[in-house]
Design a protein around this motif. Sequence first.
Motif, PDB file in Angstrom:
ATOM      1  N   GLY A  72      14.251  -1.917 -19.637  1.00  0.00           N
ATOM      2  CA  GLY A  72      14.127  -2.774 -18.465  1.00  0.00           C
ATOM      3  C   GLY A  72      12.670  -3.130 -18.215  1.00  0.00           C
ATOM      4  N   LYS A  73      12.269  -3.141 -16.941  1.00  0.00           N
ATOM      5  CA  LYS A  73      10.873  -3.464 -16.610  1.00  0.00           C
ATOM      6  C   LYS A  73       9.922  -2.462 -17.241  1.00  0.00           C
ATOM      7  N   SER A  74      10.331  -1.195 -17.296  1.00  0.00           N
ATOM      8  CA  SER A  74       9.498  -0.177 -17.935  1.00  0.00           C
ATOM      9  C   SER A  74       9.328  -0.467 -19.427  1.00  0.00           C
ATOM     10  N   GLY A  75      10.335  -1.093 -20.011  1.00  0.00           N
ATOM     11  CA  GLY A  75      10.243  -1.466 -21.418  1.00  0.00           C
ATOM     12  C   GLY A  75       9.179  -2.522 -21.650  1.00  0.00           C
ATOM     13  N   HIS A  76       9.102  -3.497 -20.737  1.00  0.00           N
ATOM     14  CA  HIS A  76       8.067  -4.528 -20.853  1.00  0.00           C
ATOM     15  C   HIS A  76       6.680  -3.899 -20.741  1.00  0.00           C
ATOM     16  N   ILE A  77       6.536  -2.953 -19.807  1.00  0.00           N
ATOM     17  CA  ILE A  77       5.251  -2.271 -19.648  1.00  0.00           C
ATOM     18  C   ILE A  77       4.935  -1.443 -20.890  1.00  0.00           C
ATOM     19  N   ALA A  78       5.947  -0.788 -21.433  1.00  0.00           N
ATOM     20  CA  ALA A  78       5.754   0.034 -22.629  1.00  0.00           C
ATOM     21  C   ALA A  78       5.269  -0.810 -23.807  1.00  0.00           C
ATOM     22  N   ARG A  79       5.837  -2.013 -23.951  1.00  0.00           N
ATOM     23  CA  ARG A  79       5.404  -2.903 -25.036  1.00  0.00           C
ATOM     24  C   ARG A  79       3.919  -3.248 -24.883  1.00  0.00           C
ATOM     25  N   ILE A 115       5.445   8.491 -25.986  1.00  0.00           N
ATOM     26  CA  ILE A 115       5.236   8.246 -24.554  1.00  0.00           C
ATOM     27  C   ILE A 115       6.510   7.619 -23.993  1.00  0.00           C
ATOM     28  N   ALA A 116       7.186   8.348 -23.127  1.00  0.00           N
ATOM     29  CA  ALA A 116       8.432   7.872 -22.518  1.00  0.00           C
ATOM     30  C   ALA A 116       8.150   7.417 -21.094  1.00  0.00           C
ATOM     31  N   ILE A 117       8.545   6.192 -20.763  1.00  0.00           N
ATOM     32  CA  ILE A 117       8.245   5.611 -19.454  1.00  0.00           C
ATOM     33  C   ILE A 117       9.533   5.340 -18.688  1.00  0.00           C
ATOM     34  N   ALA A 167       6.341  -3.531  -3.828  1.00  0.00           N
ATOM     35  CA  ALA A 167       5.876  -4.720  -3.108  1.00  0.00           C
ATOM     36  C   ALA A 167       7.041  -5.619  -2.710  1.00  0.00           C
ATOM     37  N   CYS A 168       8.148  -5.466  -3.402  1.00  0.00           N
ATOM     38  CA  CYS A 168       9.356  -6.234  -3.068  1.00  0.00           C
ATOM     39  C   CYS A 168       9.745  -5.977  -1.616  1.00  0.00           C
ATOM     40  N   THR A 169      10.067  -7.034  -0.866  1.00  0.00           N
ATOM     41  CA  THR A 169      10.407  -6.879   0.549  1.00  0.00           C
ATOM     42  C   THR A 169      11.660  -6.034   0.734  1.00  0.00           C
ATOM     43  N   LEU A 170      12.488  -5.929  -0.322  1.00  0.00           N
ATOM     44  CA  LEU A 170      13.681  -5.081  -0.257  1.00  0.00           C
ATOM     45  C   LEU A 170      13.377  -3.662  -0.727  1.00  0.00           C
ATOM     46  N   ASN A 171      12.140  -3.456  -1.200  1.00  0.00           N
ATOM     47  CA  ASN A 171      11.711  -2.165  -1.756  1.00  0.00           C
ATOM     48  C   ASN A 171      12.612  -1.739  -2.916  1.00  0.00           C
ATOM     49  N   LEU A 172      13.041  -2.736  -3.712  1.00  0.00           N
ATOM     50  CA  LEU A 172      13.959  -2.463  -4.820  1.00  0.00           C
ATOM     51  C   LEU A 172      13.384  -2.885  -6.175  1.00  0.00           C
ATOM     52  N   ALA A 173      12.912  -4.122  -6.275  1.00  0.00           N
ATOM     53  CA  ALA A 173      12.435  -4.622  -7.572  1.00  0.00           C
ATOM     54  C   ALA A 173      11.162  -3.892  -7.997  1.00  0.00           C
ATOM     55  N   PRO A 174      11.115  -3.415  -9.241  1.00  0.00           N
ATOM     56  CA  PRO A 174       9.908  -2.735  -9.727  1.00  0.00           C
ATOM     57  C   PRO A 174       8.706  -3.686  -9.686  1.00  0.00           C
ATOM     58  N   THR A 175       7.762  -3.395  -8.839  1.00  0.00           N
ATOM     59  CA  THR A 175       6.569  -4.234  -8.675  1.00  0.00           C
ATOM     60  C   THR A 175       5.333  -3.345  -8.655  1.00  0.00           C
ATOM     61  N   ALA A 176       5.133  -2.638  -7.553  1.00  0.00           N
ATOM     62  CA  ALA A 176       3.988  -1.729  -7.477  1.00  0.00           C
ATOM     63  C   ALA A 176       4.086  -0.630  -8.529  1.00  0.00           C
ATOM     64  N   SER A 177       5.290  -0.158  -8.808  1.00  0.00           N
ATOM     65  CA  SER A 177       5.459   0.934  -9.777  1.00  0.00           C
ATOM     66  C   SER A 177       5.105   0.483 -11.189  1.00  0.00           C
ATOM     67  N   THR A 178       5.507  -0.734 -11.552  1.00  0.00           N
ATOM     68  CA  THR A 178       5.166  -1.211 -12.891  1.00  0.00           C
ATOM     69  C   THR A 178       3.677  -1.524 -12.992  1.00  0.00           C
ATOM     70  N   THR A 179       3.096  -2.020 -11.898  1.00  0.00           N
ATOM     71  CA  THR A 179       1.651  -2.286 -11.899  1.00  0.00           C
ATOM     72  C   THR A 179       0.868  -0.997 -12.097  1.00  0.00           C
ATOM     73  N   ALA A 180       1.265   0.054 -11.383  1.00  0.00           N
ATOM     74  CA  ALA A 180       0.578   1.347 -11.510  1.00  0.00           C
ATOM     75  C   ALA A 180       0.733   1.911 -12.920  1.00  0.00           C
ATOM     76  N   LEU A 182       1.284   0.240 -15.707  1.00  0.00           N
ATOM     77  CA  LEU A 182       0.474  -0.569 -16.618  1.00  0.00           C
ATOM     78  C   LEU A 182      -1.000  -0.193 -16.514  1.00  0.00           C
ATOM     79  N   ALA A 183      -1.481  -0.008 -15.288  1.00  0.00           N
ATOM     80  CA  ALA A 183      -2.882   0.360 -15.086  1.00  0.00           C
ATOM     81  C   ALA A 183      -3.185   1.711 -15.719  1.00  0.00           C
ATOM     82  N   LEU A 184      -2.252   2.659 -15.600  1.00  0.00           N
ATOM     83  CA  LEU A 184      -2.478   3.971 -16.199  1.00  0.00           C
ATOM     84  C   LEU A 184      -2.478   3.879 -17.722  1.00  0.00           C
ATOM     85  N   GLY A 185      -1.627   3.007 -18.261  1.00  0.00           N
ATOM     86  CA  GLY A 185      -1.642   2.786 -19.716  1.00  0.00           C
ATOM     87  C   GLY A 185      -2.970   2.223 -20.177  1.00  0.00           C
ATOM     88  N   ASP A 186      -3.524   1.284 -19.401  1.00  0.00           N
ATOM     89  CA  ASP A 186      -4.843   0.751 -19.726  1.00  0.00           C
ATOM     90  C   ASP A 186      -5.902   1.845 -19.659  1.00  0.00           C
TER      91      ASP A 186
END
Length: 343
Positions: A72-79, A115-117, A167-180, A182-186
């Motif tokens: 899912g979104k974690s997969g995109h970050i992993a790539r 590395i498992a995300i 960051a999603c107004t519903l607090n559901l879509a991975p947004t801040a979590s994927t950003t964090a 990705l930043a840690l991967g960098d």
Amino acid sequence: MSVSNTKILPNSFNASRALELACQTLQIEADAIIALKNRLSDGITPAADAPFARAVALLLNCSGRVVVSGIGKSGHIARKIASTLASTGTPALFIHPAEAAHGDLGMVTENDAFIAISNSGETAELMAIVPIVKRMGATLIAMTGNDDSSLAQLATVHLNVKVEQEACTLNLAPTASTTATLALGDALAVALLDARGFREEDFARSHPGGALGRRLLTHVRDVMRSGADIPAVTAEVSLSAALLEITRKGIAMTAIVNAQFHPVGVFTDGDLRRLIEHVQDFSKLTIADVMHANPRTVGPDQLAVDAVQIMEEFRINQLLVADAEGKLVGALHIHDLTRAKVI
């Protein structure tokens, strides 16, 4: 009657609200990264005991490759993390956990680091393969938002990427979590890059098709004119004969060489234009009378960017190429460097 192509915005669109949400999103994600930064060491001493430092040490000591996986979104970050690692000196690849369960796990060896995300740390597709990775003997590093998750408990090192809210107004879509994440991967990639002594030249070798790669991997011998294409005459020839050589070789200059084929002078079309202003009769002139002695040269094994720097410094468009013994082996025009996309 003309029809306007302008799209009519929905009546519900509120520009101020959109800007407000944009600022809110960026602030939430910025706060998530700051919180992650503050959590990296979290008062742990010595620094080598901090999970991040342990992860870097494990990856540095990995004799195989770094395999990054997520779905899912974690997969995109992993790539993206795998790609960044690979381009900065750490051999890495991405595998999809679902495909891994159907054969691609054969890409992983006991010498690899895995590395498992997973934000939850309970992703079924990952949990189906992680125990097998562990049994293989590969090092397991987990990046999750839950220290108590199944994945975190199985890992050799767990990196906590928990965020207070998405960051999603519903607090559901991975947004801040994927950003964090990705930043840690960098951050991992940069720490590894530094620890390996990875240099600009190493980066260029991973990016031969880019501008930096061309600048740092292209040598003078790769772009210079050589052999019969080198314009060259001896000092005793007439100016007229030298001009014919310039015309034949099409580089707007000629080298003047001695018996050993060492360049002793140079004459360019610019020199000719300036000469015409002062001399009317060329018939009695030899090229030795009007050449510039001791011409500037560059070596064939120097980087092409070195030739560019010489041309820019002395405001010239042509440059002779001489080997270590001083023999003329090539000639360069600024257009040659342009065509090679060095400049």
